[in-house]
Design a protein around this motif. Sequence first.
Motif, mmCIF file in Angstrom:
data_model
loop_
_atom_site.group_PDB
_atom_site.id
_atom_site.type_symbol
_atom_site.label_atom_id
_atom_site.label_comp_id
_atom_site.label_asym_id
_atom_site.label_seq_id
_atom_site.Cartn_x
_atom_site.Cartn_y
_atom_site.Cartn_z
ATOM 1 N N PHE A 99 4.883 6.940 0.883
ATOM 2 C CA PHE A 99 3.518 6.423 0.847
ATOM 3 C C PHE A 99 2.552 7.251 1.693
ATOM 4 C CE2 PHE A 99 6.121 2.714 -0.342
ATOM 5 C CZ PHE A 99 5.576 2.502 -1.601
ATOM 6 N N ARG A 100 3.045 7.863 2.760
ATOM 7 C CA ARG A 100 2.169 8.763 3.522
ATOM 8 C C ARG A 100 1.830 9.997 2.675
ATOM 9 N NH1 ARG A 100 1.743 7.091 8.781
ATOM 10 N NH2 ARG A 100 3.398 5.709 9.525
ATOM 11 N N THR A 101 2.776 10.432 1.850
ATOM 12 C CA THR A 101 2.508 11.554 0.947
ATOM 13 C C THR A 101 1.430 11.178 -0.064
ATOM 14 O OG1 THR A 101 4.744 12.440 1.183
ATOM 15 C CG2 THR A 101 3.513 13.090 -0.786
ATOM 16 N N VAL A 102 1.525 9.964 -0.634
ATOM 17 C CA VAL A 102 0.512 9.519 -1.593
ATOM 18 C C VAL A 102 -0.858 9.466 -0.926
ATOM 19 C CG1 VAL A 102 -0.248 7.631 -3.092
ATOM 20 C CG2 VAL A 102 2.170 8.233 -2.976
ATOM 21 N N ASP A 103 -0.926 8.988 0.316
ATOM 22 C CA ASP A 103 -2.204 8.956 1.031
ATOM 23 C C ASP A 103 -2.771 10.366 1.213
ATOM 24 O OD1 ASP A 103 -2.361 6.236 1.207
ATOM 25 O OD2 ASP A 103 -1.877 6.101 3.341
ATOM 26 N N LEU A 104 -1.896 11.349 1.427
ATOM 27 C CA LEU A 104 -2.351 12.732 1.576
ATOM 28 C C LEU A 104 -2.874 13.289 0.257
ATOM 29 C CD1 LEU A 104 0.522 14.169 3.811
ATOM 30 C CD2 LEU A 104 -1.877 14.035 4.468
ATOM 31 N N SER A 149 -0.428 -0.859 8.078
ATOM 32 C CA SER A 149 0.085 -0.642 6.721
ATOM 33 C C SER A 149 -0.408 -1.768 5.829
ATOM 34 C CB SER A 149 1.610 -0.592 6.717
ATOM 35 O OG SER A 149 2.153 -1.842 7.115
ATOM 36 N N ILE A 150 -0.482 -1.487 4.541
ATOM 37 C CA ILE A 150 -1.007 -2.482 3.605
ATOM 38 C C ILE A 150 0.107 -3.434 3.168
ATOM 39 C CG2 ILE A 150 -0.611 -1.285 1.404
ATOM 40 C CD1 ILE A 150 -3.564 -2.048 0.706
ATOM 41 N N ASP A 151 -0.231 -4.683 3.005
ATOM 42 C CA ASP A 151 0.663 -5.664 2.396
ATOM 43 C C ASP A 151 0.326 -5.646 0.907
ATOM 44 O OD1 ASP A 151 1.850 -7.908 1.284
ATOM 45 O OD2 ASP A 151 1.585 -9.130 3.079
ATOM 46 N N PHE A 205 -2.389 3.369 1.627
ATOM 47 C CA PHE A 205 -1.234 2.565 2.021
ATOM 48 C C PHE A 205 -1.223 2.356 3.537
ATOM 49 C CE2 PHE A 205 0.139 4.190 -2.128
ATOM 50 C CZ PHE A 205 0.509 2.989 -2.716
ATOM 51 N N TYR A 206 -1.894 3.259 4.238
ATOM 52 C CA TYR A 206 -2.055 3.130 5.694
ATOM 53 C C TYR A 206 -3.537 3.230 6.040
ATOM 54 C CZ TYR A 206 2.988 3.945 6.001
ATOM 55 O OH TYR A 206 4.358 3.843 5.863
ATOM 56 N N MET A 263 -5.724 -1.456 -5.940
ATOM 57 C CA MET A 263 -6.053 -0.547 -4.834
ATOM 58 C C MET A 263 -7.091 0.473 -5.271
ATOM 59 S SD MET A 263 -2.382 0.152 -2.914
ATOM 60 C CE MET A 263 -3.112 1.315 -1.731
ATOM 61 N N VAL A 264 -6.947 0.998 -6.476
ATOM 62 C CA VAL A 264 -7.912 1.981 -6.987
ATOM 63 C C VAL A 264 -9.285 1.343 -7.139
ATOM 64 C CG1 VAL A 264 -8.495 3.476 -8.933
ATOM 65 C CG2 VAL A 264 -6.140 3.357 -8.114
#
Length: 576
Positions: free
Chosen positions: A251-256, A319-321, A305-306, A291-292
């Motif tokens: 999820f950190r990768t997706v945020d990047l 972090s998101i629930d 996500f963060y 989210m989008v």
Amino acid sequence: MNKKIKKVGVIGAGVMGATIAAQLANVGLETILLDIVLPQLSDEDKKKGLTPESKEFRNKLAANGVQGALKSRPASFYLPENARLITIGNMEDDLNRLKEVQWIIEVVVERLDIKKIVFEKLETVMTPGTLITSNTSGIPAKAMLEGRSENFRKHFAITHFFNPPRYMKLLELVPGPDTLPEVVDTLVEVCEKIVGKGIVYAKDTPNFVANRIGIYSMLCVVRTMMDLGLTIEAVDELTGPVVGNPKSASFRTVDLVGLDTIIHVANNVYEGAKNDEKRDMFQMPEFIKQMVEKKLLGQKTKQGFYKRVEENGKKITLSIDYKTLEYKPQQKVKFASLEAAKSIPGTAGKMKALYFADDLAGQFTFRTMSDVLLYSAMRIPEIADDIVNVDNAMKWGFARKMGPFEAWDAIGVEASVAKMKKAGLEIPGWVQEMLARGNTSFYKREAGALFFYDIPSKGYKPVPVKPGVILLPSLKDRQKLIAGNKGASLVDIGDGVACLEFHSKMNALGDDIINMVLKSADIVSKDFVGMVIANHGENFSVGANLALVLFTAQEEEWDDLEWAIKTFQDSFMKLK
């Protein structure tokens, strides 16, 4: 075709186009960077006294692209002065300058209609033999080539760079239906030897290799998380370094990258791969669509996500629930199998322990890893001809320590297939046939060479090694070791040259390495014409063994410490 690439044209000065131009400049290739002329002056342009005819206005997008690359973090240029090799311009005034180049790279927006317009313009100025490639991440070559001339089609290919181009090794090379073999050879030569890329030979299929499997893997993770009721931070703990992935995990990768980008890539597969047996996996779960809508896209919108917030004067990461889309403090992640795996040396051991564990972490690892391994096996030869290209794509494109088939070997093919069958999973026929023939791994090493299982021949073939590439483990297997200890080895690499290889933990410099430096200097001065210091480690060297230095200081062994420092200095002075 024996074509020398000296100058390159890049069309499109957005983030990707500008950073590709930066990398070309880094390796000494003169680059012409062009973009469109903006339709009208901005208020700021008018304040500067610019007119529609002003060069500063007409070249504005290309200039902004270079400036953006200069300011980017991590840095796109090796040195800021490398930007001098980039000449900026625009598609209206400077198109004829592309007659000077030997290679044109199109990096415009991912819309087929716009790419077709660009290609039509480029064809008017292309000189005979000019290479033309697209950086598309998923538009089929066949579609882009509709209406183009025979010469254009023969000299066209897709060269898909991964972002950021300076740091990501992967370049997916996809020939068009009429691409000349010598065009492919020239692109491989320049992209590998000059631009510094690792080439993956991909097929003209939706999202090629890395993104096809990478996005599938991500969506497997999301759906399994939801099924098992895990948190975002728990998943990132289970999909990070413990299984050979970067610290950014899932999820950190997706945020990047940006959630909108992930959705675009997934939609591309869903629309384009109608015969994919797992096609429905590429449809987004409802919470991601929400989210989008809320613009929770990751770093580009400061929340995904963060989310970083300030509480009581301190920065903390929430972090998101995904059930409520509200942010909450991260929960401590604790699983017995995860803690046990972390204490096991080596990624392979950690991965295997988690895969066969019975707790929630083990169930998650088994389900997600099995899904990705089976999906990867089903995609050959659709997206690539062999397992080597698939593994390289995932390692070079997503910074993973192992590709899917290397990971499958690490957990044990026979034992994992038995567990998959017990869970009711369908095993691809070629994998079952491989095992039935007594071949229990996808890779094997013999006589210093690495072999991979080749599906068409139902046997093993050598993993291709590029001329000029030296693999130290292979040389040691072939009895080329001259001397060594626990920390370092001296290896004969041929032509009168020896290689001093570090292999201590993190290649930290301690007594063993220092002793081998001294010994190697003596051996090489007598028996060789030269020596290089190199290794295949993740870190060339983290520097001195500071733990040992700290221990010696705490024990107040000052004479020993002084002697160690002097020996360290003397050993490296001896290499001079």
